[in-house]
Design a protein around this motif. Structure first.
Motif: not given
Lengths: 145, 500
Positions: B91-99
């Motif tokens: 969950a912590v890394r998900l936004p970064s991957a989406l970006f």
């Protein structure tokens, strides 16, 4: 006046003490192969497929990686700056820029082949002289054209 | 729909590739959360549950974190992800991957606009999708990735709409968001804006009084920095070159080091979290393509394309103002430039006036070397990286807390060594500690609830049995319960217990 400026700037570029490249040549590239292969394989899983290990950790790959390291040492801008001073570095960049815009691609190829001189154990002074000459030509362009 | 799919088939393939490369084992590799990720994540969790950060500040515009006052968008983008998937590494890394995926799409759009060539745009998107540099920072939570994505979206919007004031408004909106993402943006955003203003001066100045609106938008986004000026300088002061003996020389040498081909193509960044050992930041097969691309852009004389050359010269400045150098994270400002130049290089070869046989041979060579580079990278990233860089990721804490969660109730106190740094944040994160309870602590970094954190020695203060977590070499009670190994197969922690 322009001529005096050219002479002064050229003297600065030509007279700075030479900075040495890190020791990196065909011999060191060959010597690096066994320890690097050993170090890399030691990290892999014990049950990793042998053919795959050979693909990702092989002599040719490591030699090429070492060759690249030696090759790129020459294009390290900090090395070029120490070798030519800031004036010389700007002169060299202008020289390359002009060679590109005037489509003198043979000169670009010579420039890109320069790192082979120290790699094949030829005297580094040849490389330094050619770089300095190119830099002075760049300065000449800047002043007169 | 069918028309859209057939027209954009290759772009969709690239997006799927970018998705797979960014999401495969996202929560597992890098092997552990580093303390910055844990801090951002727990603050996001705290915001989600209470509206306050870990220090009890309501919806802050700067997060105190470890005292470095991170920008707001280092935390807020993680909140929805944690709300949906819970407090875990994925969950912590998900936004970064989406970006990261958004970045690939906007690289395509920017290259398409600047070069008016779908071929170049597709290759630029492809190269950024597989870029070791970009993959590294879109596979863990770091706000620098958010910043550069906002910058790219802003620039793309500007180039698509630059004849209207809306283009400038969009630019200011996204640059404003970038400004609130990462510390480095305080240098990079004004620098790029200034350059863009000079570059398009005639066009921009025509808007006259309408310019006040975008200026106001930017000022609005700059408010968090202006209002917290002292705090927002703290990080810059700790890593900046101002304290160096010869700051100008340090800056110049640092600036040049970011163009060192050995940094770019063979060695990469020496900091373990920033690069995979044995690789550069870019693939070596891209070197001739980039040279060709830069030469072609210089020779073309196209004004819009020359914008990229200005960007190339400016991109190292933010990173050179800090130490150490070269620094892949602070130099994320270079992305996606190198990949666009490489794509132009491919285009040059495609259009070169050479025989078809030679051209085919060149392409086959590039494909083979490129494939070899890519396979080697994947092997290094998924097999070597967790084993070589476990310490850089503070690996071992998760395993410790998995044990503690099972046995917590059996002990009156739990003491954890702070040798590896900031154990309190890992405790908060992995124990999903109630933010409301924690915010009441004045000195939470030294201990809260059952937990105590110590540096060299620890002595019992609470009656009953205590669980003690130490590095393997540190003095600990004789009764060892568990040995904790990290992904590099090294013994990291000893879990022991005291007598009653």
């Amino acid at each position: 006046m322009k001529l005096i400026l050219l002479i002064i700037l050229s003297l600065i570029v030509l007279s700075v003490p030479k900075a040495s490249l890190p020791i990196c040549n065909i011999d060191t590239a060959k010597q690096a192969i066994p320890p690097r292969i050993f170090a890399e394989i030691a990290i892999d899983d014990n049950d990793q497929n042998v053919i795959f290990t050979r693909i990702v950790h092989n002599k040719t790959g490591i030699f090429m990686s070492e060759f690249s390291r030696c090759y790129f040492d020459v294009f390290d801008f900090n090395y070029l700056y120490r070798q030519l001073t800031i004036v010389g570095l700007l002169g060299l960049l202008l020289f390359v820029y002009k060679a590109v815009t005037l489509k003198r691609f043979s000169i670009i190829i010579i420039f890109l082949l320069l790192p082979l001189i120290p790699f094949f154990l030829l005297p580094e002074v040849i490389l330094i002289l050619v770089l300095k000459i190119f830099a002075v030509i760049g300065i000449l362009y800047f002043i007169f054209l | 729909m069918k028309y859209f799919l057939s027209k954009n088939f290759w772009l969709l393939v690239i997006i799927v590739l970018a998705f797979v490369l960014r999401f495969y084992q996202l929560g597992l590799n890098p092997p552990h959360l580093n303390w910055d990720e844990a801090s951002n994540a727990y603050n996001a969790y705290s915001i989600l549950k209470t509206g306050n950060d870990e220090y009890g500040n309501f919806m802050p515009t700067l997060f105190k974190s470890f005292g470095d006052y991170n920008m707001a968008l280092s935390v807020y983008p993680i909140v929805p992800s944690i709300a949906i998937f819970g407090l875990n590494q994925f969950a912590v890394r998900l936004p970064s991957a989406l970006f990261g995926i958004v970045f690939v799409i906007f690289t395509y759009l920017l290259a398409l606009k600047l070069f008016k060539s779908r071929f170049i745009a597709l290759f630029a998107a492809f190269f950024i999708a597989i870029s070791p540099w970009h993959l590294q920072f879109s596979r863990y939570d770091h706000e620098a990735n958010f910043m550069q994505t906002f910058i790219l979206i802003g620039l793309t919007a500007y180039f698509y709409l630059n004849k209207k004031i809306t283009g400038l408004l969009a630019l200011m909106l996204f640059f404003g968001l970038a400004l609130n993402s990462y510390h480095g943006a305080k240098v990079w955003v004004p620098l790029l804006l200034l350059f863009l203003f000079i570059f398009d001066f005639k066009k921009i100045i025509k808007f006259k009084f309408k310019l006040l609106l975008p200026a106001f938008v930017f000022l609005f986004f700059a408010l968090p920095i202006i209002l917290n000026f002292q705090n927002s300088l703290i990080r810059g002061q700790s890593v900046g070159i101002a304290g160096q003996k010869q700051p100008l020389l340090t800056f110049f040498s640092g600036y040049l080091s970011h163009y060192n081909p050995n940094f770019l193509f063979t060695n990469g960044d020496s900091i373990g979290r920033h690069a995979v050992s044995g690789m550069g930041e870019l693939y070596i097969f891209e070197f001739p393509l980039i040279v060709l691309g830069i030469v072609s852009v210089i020779a073309s004389g196209q004004r819009r394309q020359k914008f990229l050359l200005g960007w190339l010269l400016l991109a190292a400045i933010p990173a050179a103002l800090a130490t150490p150098t070269p620094h892949a994270l602070r130099a994320i400002t270079f992305l996606p430039l190198w990949e666009i130049f490489a794509a132009v290089g491919v285009y040059c070869i495609k259009n070169a006036k050479i025989s078809l046989v030679v051209k085919t041979a060149i392409f086959i060579c590039f494909i083979l070397i490129g494939l070899y580079n890519f396979i080697t990278y994947l092997h290094l990233y998924y097999s070597h990286y967790p084993r070589q860089r476990a310490v850089d990721w503070q690996d071992g804490h998760r395993q410790v807390f998995e044990y503690i969660k099972k046995h917590e109730k059996e002990y009156s106190s739990i003491a954890i060594s702070s040798y590896y740094g900031h154990p309190y944040i890992f405790t908060l994160f992995y124990m999903a500690y109630d933010p409301k309870t924690y915010q009441g602590n004045k000195n939470g970094q030294n201990g809260f609830g059952k937990f105590e954190f110590f540096s060299d020695t620890w002595s019992k203060t609470v009656p009953g049995t205590a669980l003690v977590v130490t590095p393997f070499w540190q003095a600990h009670p004789p009764k060892v319960l568990e040995q904790v190994y990290s992904s590099d197969r090294d013994l990291r922690f000893i879990i022991s217990k005291t007598e009653q």
